[in-house]
Each structure stands twice: as C-alpha cells, then as structure tokens.
Design a protein around this motif. Structure first.
Motif, PDB file in Angstrom:
ATOM      1  N   LEU A 140      11.160 -18.862   2.328  1.00 26.33           N
ATOM      2  CA  LEU A 140      11.171 -19.967   1.370  1.00 26.33           C
ATOM      3  C   LEU A 140      12.412 -20.795   1.671  1.00 26.33           C
ATOM      4  CD1 LEU A 140      10.243 -18.401  -2.096  1.00 26.33           C
ATOM      5  CD2 LEU A 140       8.829 -19.910  -0.686  1.00 26.33           C
ATOM      6  N   CYS A 141      12.271 -22.090   1.803  1.00 26.79           N
ATOM      7  CA  CYS A 141      13.437 -22.937   2.025  1.00 26.79           C
ATOM      8  C   CYS A 141      13.803 -23.659   0.732  1.00 26.79           C
ATOM      9  CB  CYS A 141      13.203 -23.917   3.170  1.00 26.79           C
ATOM     10  SG  CYS A 141      12.037 -25.241   2.862  1.00 26.79           S
ATOM     11  N   ILE A 142      15.103 -23.769   0.519  1.00 27.33           N
ATOM     12  CA  ILE A 142      15.642 -24.363  -0.710  1.00 27.33           C
ATOM     13  C   ILE A 142      16.437 -25.612  -0.330  1.00 27.33           C
ATOM     14  CG2 ILE A 142      17.164 -23.994  -2.684  1.00 27.33           C
ATOM     15  CD1 ILE A 142      16.538 -21.006  -2.488  1.00 27.33           C
ATOM     16  N   PRO A 143      15.884 -26.818  -0.529  1.00 24.22           N
ATOM     17  CA  PRO A 143      16.558 -28.052  -0.127  1.00 24.22           C
ATOM     18  C   PRO A 143      17.511 -28.623  -1.175  1.00 24.22           C
ATOM     19  CG  PRO A 143      14.363 -28.577  -0.907  1.00 24.22           C
ATOM     20  CD  PRO A 143      14.502 -27.074  -0.994  1.00 24.22           C
ATOM     21  N   THR A 144      17.600 -28.017  -2.344  1.00 25.15           N
ATOM     22  CA  THR A 144      18.214 -28.604  -3.538  1.00 25.15           C
ATOM     23  C   THR A 144      19.607 -29.178  -3.330  1.00 25.15           C
ATOM     24  OG1 THR A 144      16.925 -27.025  -4.861  1.00 25.15           O
ATOM     25  CG2 THR A 144      18.761 -28.161  -5.955  1.00 25.15           C
ATOM     26  N   LEU A 203      20.282 -28.693  12.675  1.00 21.36           N
ATOM     27  CA  LEU A 203      20.847 -27.431  12.215  1.00 21.36           C
ATOM     28  C   LEU A 203      19.684 -26.456  11.985  1.00 21.36           C
ATOM     29  CD1 LEU A 203      23.289 -28.992   9.587  1.00 21.36           C
ATOM     30  CD2 LEU A 203      23.693 -28.587  12.024  1.00 21.36           C
ATOM     31  N   PRO A 204      19.389 -25.599  12.946  1.00 22.44           N
ATOM     32  CA  PRO A 204      18.138 -24.822  12.941  1.00 22.44           C
ATOM     33  C   PRO A 204      18.043 -23.818  11.790  1.00 22.44           C
ATOM     34  CG  PRO A 204      19.184 -24.805  15.122  1.00 22.44           C
ATOM     35  CD  PRO A 204      20.184 -25.364  14.159  1.00 22.44           C
ATOM     36  N   MET A 205      16.964 -23.925  11.045  1.00 18.90           N
ATOM     37  CA  MET A 205      16.679 -22.983   9.961  1.00 18.90           C
ATOM     38  C   MET A 205      15.160 -22.783   9.808  1.00 18.90           C
ATOM     39  SD  MET A 205      19.511 -21.821   8.479  1.00 18.90           S
ATOM     40  CE  MET A 205      19.598 -21.574   6.716  1.00 18.90           C
ATOM     41  N   CYS A 206      14.456 -23.858   9.472  1.00 19.88           N
ATOM     42  CA  CYS A 206      13.039 -23.749   9.144  1.00 19.88           C
ATOM     43  C   CYS A 206      12.136 -23.742  10.372  1.00 19.88           C
ATOM     44  CB  CYS A 206      12.626 -24.891   8.219  1.00 19.88           C
ATOM     45  SG  CYS A 206      13.448 -24.854   6.611  1.00 19.88           S
ATOM     46  N   GLY A 254       7.638 -21.821   2.888  1.00 22.62           N
ATOM     47  CA  GLY A 254       7.350 -22.563   1.670  1.00 22.62           C
ATOM     48  C   GLY A 254       8.599 -23.263   1.173  1.00 22.62           C
ATOM     49  N   VAL A 255       8.436 -24.169   0.235  1.00 17.57           N
ATOM     50  CA  VAL A 255       9.559 -24.912  -0.333  1.00 17.57           C
ATOM     51  C   VAL A 255       9.775 -24.470  -1.775  1.00 17.57           C
ATOM     52  CG1 VAL A 255      10.477 -27.191  -0.921  1.00 17.57           C
ATOM     53  CG2 VAL A 255       9.074 -26.906   1.139  1.00 17.57           C
ATOM     54  N   LEU A 256      11.029 -24.083  -2.074  1.00 15.16           N
ATOM     55  CA  LEU A 256      11.404 -23.706  -3.438  1.00 15.16           C
ATOM     56  C   LEU A 256      12.433 -24.725  -3.920  1.00 15.16           C
ATOM     57  CD1 LEU A 256      10.891 -21.310  -5.474  1.00 15.16           C
ATOM     58  CD2 LEU A 256      13.137 -20.478  -4.759  1.00 15.16           C
ATOM     59  N   GLU A 257      11.977 -25.698  -4.704  1.00 17.72           N
ATOM     60  CA  GLU A 257      12.875 -26.726  -5.228  1.00 17.72           C
ATOM     61  C   GLU A 257      13.373 -26.267  -6.596  1.00 17.72           C
ATOM     62  OE1 GLU A 257      15.332 -29.033  -6.302  1.00 17.72           O
ATOM     63  OE2 GLU A 257      14.628 -29.401  -4.258  1.00 17.72           O
ATOM     64  N   LEU A 258      14.663 -25.973  -6.678  1.00 23.48           N
ATOM     65  CA  LEU A 258      15.206 -25.339  -7.875  1.00 23.48           C
ATOM     66  C   LEU A 258      15.124 -26.214  -9.111  1.00 23.48           C
ATOM     67  CD1 LEU A 258      18.359 -23.522  -6.454  1.00 23.48           C
ATOM     68  CD2 LEU A 258      15.965 -22.769  -6.508  1.00 23.48           C
ATOM     69  N   THR A 259      15.230 -27.525  -8.946  1.00 20.05           N
ATOM     70  CA  THR A 259      15.185 -28.410 -10.115  1.00 20.05           C
ATOM     71  C   THR A 259      13.814 -28.393 -10.786  1.00 20.05           C
ATOM     72  OG1 THR A 259      14.626 -30.332  -8.762  1.00 20.05           O
ATOM     73  CG2 THR A 259      16.952 -29.921  -9.145  1.00 20.05           C
ATOM     74  N   TRP A 308       7.002 -15.569  -6.146  1.00 18.40           N
ATOM     75  CA  TRP A 308       7.176 -16.226  -4.845  1.00 18.40           C
ATOM     76  C   TRP A 308       8.463 -15.763  -4.180  1.00 18.40           C
ATOM     77  CZ3 TRP A 308       6.525 -21.844  -7.115  1.00 18.40           C
ATOM     78  CH2 TRP A 308       5.214 -22.000  -7.599  1.00 18.40           C
ATOM     79  N   VAL A 309       9.522 -15.698  -4.966  1.00 16.65           N
ATOM     80  CA  VAL A 309      10.820 -15.299  -4.420  1.00 16.65           C
ATOM     81  C   VAL A 309      10.797 -13.829  -3.999  1.00 16.65           C
ATOM     82  CG1 VAL A 309      13.272 -15.004  -4.933  1.00 16.65           C
ATOM     83  CG2 VAL A 309      12.069 -17.044  -5.754  1.00 16.65           C
TER      84      VAL A 309
END
Length: 222
Positions: free
Chosen positions: A33-37, A60-63, A71-76, A89-90
């Motif tokens: 899960l990626c967190i872009p927040t 900057l390699p991650m995803c 998946g995308v986990l947007e905290l807001t 999901w987490v």
C-alpha cells in the motif's frame, strides 16, 4: 513493525536487499500500500509529485519495484470511511510505502486517521519510508524541517524510534544540506540523530538499528 527508513527510496542494491530481508520473501510475492499524504503538506510539492510517486514515475524508487500488487492509502480519506473498511487493507499489506513531503503533516494525519494507533499491532508489516516518510517515525524533526504547522505547534513526531533523521545529506539540489548544517541541526535535537545521504537507509527490527549504505552518513549523539 519492521522499518526501512530511507532518504530517497530504494536507491541501490544494498537498500533493495535490506527491503527483501525485512519482507522475508521476494518483492514479486509482496502486496504493497502506498501512502502519498505527506506530499500535500509541503509547500514545494505539487500534485504532480504525488502522481509520480503513486505511478512509479518518480526518480525515488518505491512503487515501481515489481510488487505483486500496489494500492493507494490516502490518510486524509480514512476518517470518512470507517476503520472497518480500511484497517483490513492495512493488515493484509506486506509493506507500507510512505512518500516524502512534510513530516508534521503526515504525522497529523496518521494520528487523525487512526493509523498511528494501529502501528504497534503490525508486528510483521514493513514500513518503508522516503524522507518525510522516514522522519515521521522519529521523536522530533528539528525546527529546520518545520514547514506545515501542526496544532501542537512543535516539531514532535511519532517517536516509534529513538533517533532523528536529517535526510538528503550533501544533495546537489539542496546546497544547504551540508554536513556542517546537519551538525548544527543535531545540536538542537535532544536525542541521537543520523545525517544520511540518498544512498543510505536505516533498518530497524525490534529496536535493533542497522545503517545500510553505499554512500555516507554520520551519527550524532547528545
């Protein structure tokens, strides 16, 4: 939780191997899960930066490492959908890929969303942080890195680890990030602190700290 705290993502073979070791299985068999927040809280980051992180187009390699799924986990968004939806999901993810940006903004939304409270129960999950995504796990970031002002008004973050991080040491696009500046920054931090360049990461398992580096770094002690 197992931590890989990087300055610039999975930047070299040594950091890549450390990530695989933390996962305990190949990246191709791991769900992320990626967190872009954090990107949205920094004045120098635009929505383009968040898209590049999510889509694997960043420098900057991650995803883009070949995960089984991303998946995308947007905290807001999490407070509006309820824990019964997002907590599973987490828990099902092998790794959380956490973008850079503003560490205090990220910290605020980790607390507001409930993710911060969930962390202690994620004993087998890997937290792979990039810059602010790493700094958020420390006790303090130092006044030099305060951009977004949290309700608390200070520079405190989650304190999952007992040291602070000065990222992007000697970066060519950040001429202010010198070792001398890092030393001055560390003098204002009451705990241990690491200055790390973009070829360096800090691996933490059960409180054991290991520096993984193909570049240069320095540990400052109070």
């Amino acid at each position: 939780m197992r931590l890989l705290l990087t300055s610039a993502g999975i930047a070299n073979a040594s950091i890549h191997n450390a990530l695989v070791d933390l996962l305990g299985k190949p990246i191709a068999e791991s769900n992320a899960l990626c967190i872009p927040t954090a990107a949205y809280g920094h004045p120098q980051v635009t929505p383009v930066g968040a898209w590049r992180f999510i889509s694997g187009k960043s420098a900057l390699p991650m995803c883009e490492l070949g995960w089984k799924s991303v998946g995308v986990l947007e905290l807001t968004a999490l407070p509006s959908i309820g824990e019964e939806r997002w907590v599973p999901w987490v828990r099902e993810a092998d790794v959380l890929l956490v973008n850079g940006g503003d560490a205090l903004y990220l910290c605020h939304w980790m607390r507001q969303s409930g993710l911060a409270d969930l962390l202690p129960s994620l004993s087998e999950t890997v937290w792979a942080g990039l810059s602010a995504g790493s700094m958020v796990m420390t006790p303090r970031i130092g006044e030099d890195f305060v951009q977004w002002k949290p309700p608390s008004g200070d520079d405190s973050t989650l304190g999952v680890v007992d040291f602070s991080i000065f990222p992007h040491l000697d970066h060519e696009l950040l001429p202010e990030n010198t070792m001398a500046e890092a030393e001055r920054w560390a003098a204002g931090i009451p705990n241990r602190a690491y200055a790390i360049d973009d070829e360096t990461a800090i691996k933490v398992i059960d409180g054991h700290v290991e520096v993984v580096s193909e570049g240069h770094w320095k540990l400052f002690t109070p």
